[in-house]
Design a protein around this motif. Structure first.
Motif, PDB file in Angstrom:
ATOM      1  N   GLY A  56       0.807  -1.217   0.000  1.00 37.64           N
ATOM      2  CA  GLY A  56       0.000   0.000   0.000  1.00 37.64           C
ATOM      3  C   GLY A  56       0.835   1.260   0.000  1.00 37.64           C
ATOM      4  N   THR A 143      -6.194   1.273   3.829  1.00 35.17           N
ATOM      5  CA  THR A 143      -5.614   1.013   2.522  1.00 35.17           C
ATOM      6  C   THR A 143      -5.982  -0.424   2.186  1.00 35.17           C
ATOM      7  N   ALA A 172      -5.063  -0.855  -5.865  1.00 32.74           N
ATOM      8  CA  ALA A 172      -4.589  -0.489  -4.532  1.00 32.74           C
ATOM      9  C   ALA A 172      -5.280   0.835  -4.220  1.00 32.74           C
TER      10      ALA A 172
END
Length: 180
Positions: A56, A143, A172
């Motif tokens: 992340g 995240t 992501a």
């Protein structure tokens, strides 16, 4: 500052109706620096073919998505990379996020708010199902990563983003805020 047209064109890659998409009102930004090399990914997933490793974003760097192509999954999978401490995001929320989309077929980045340095606001009911599945139920500040089937992304492809029918997509995502 990017124009609305540029932002609207880029968010079309995640299935947003252009009339609903726009630059985020939040004062936060998405880090544009390349992620640091090496390190241990926060999520590694072996697919039906290939694999993906996701790290992340941080406060200063974009996420890293490494694909062993062609990567594909037979069902959409979501992984929390870093849990946030904000409220849970309802499925009907309007959210502000930073995101990077990668095509599993060839590992190419087809869209990234990190490259633009600015988050995007949109209603969750205005995006592809896999993006909704990744965000709804998460906490603000989280995240997350999602590996989505073509059916949860673009079953018919998205030629303007280089997405073909059947392509698995990996995102992501950093959830900055949610309302509603």
């Amino acid at each position: 500052m990017h124009s609305f047209v540029a932002v609207a064109a880029s968010v079309a890659a995640i299935g947003l109706p252009i009339a609903l998409a726009g630059p985020a009102a939040a004062t936060e930004s998405c880090p544009t620096a390349a992620p640091a090399g090496g390190g241990t990914p926060e999520w590694t997933l072996a697919g039906a073919t290939g694999s993906v490793a996701v790290t992340g974003s941080t406060a200063t760097a974009a996420p890293r998505v490494d694909v062993s192509a062609p990567f594909s999954v037979t069902q959409t999978q979501v992984q929390t990379l870093q849990a946030g401490d904000g409220p849970v995001v309802p499925g009907s929320a309007k959210v502000s996020v930073c995101y990077m989309g990668v095509n599993g077929r060839d590992g190419s980045v087809f869209d990234s708010s990190y490259r633009r340095g600015a988050p995007v606001d949109f209603p969750l009911n205005g995006v592809v199902p896999g993006f909704q599945k990744a965000i709804a139920g998460q906490k603000v500040g989280s995240t997350v990563a999602v590996a989505m089937t073509s059916e949860d992304g673009y079953p018919d492809g998205q030629p303007s983003a280089g997405i073909r029918p059947g392509d698995t997509l990996v995102f992501a995502i950093k959830i900055l805020s949610a309302a509603g």
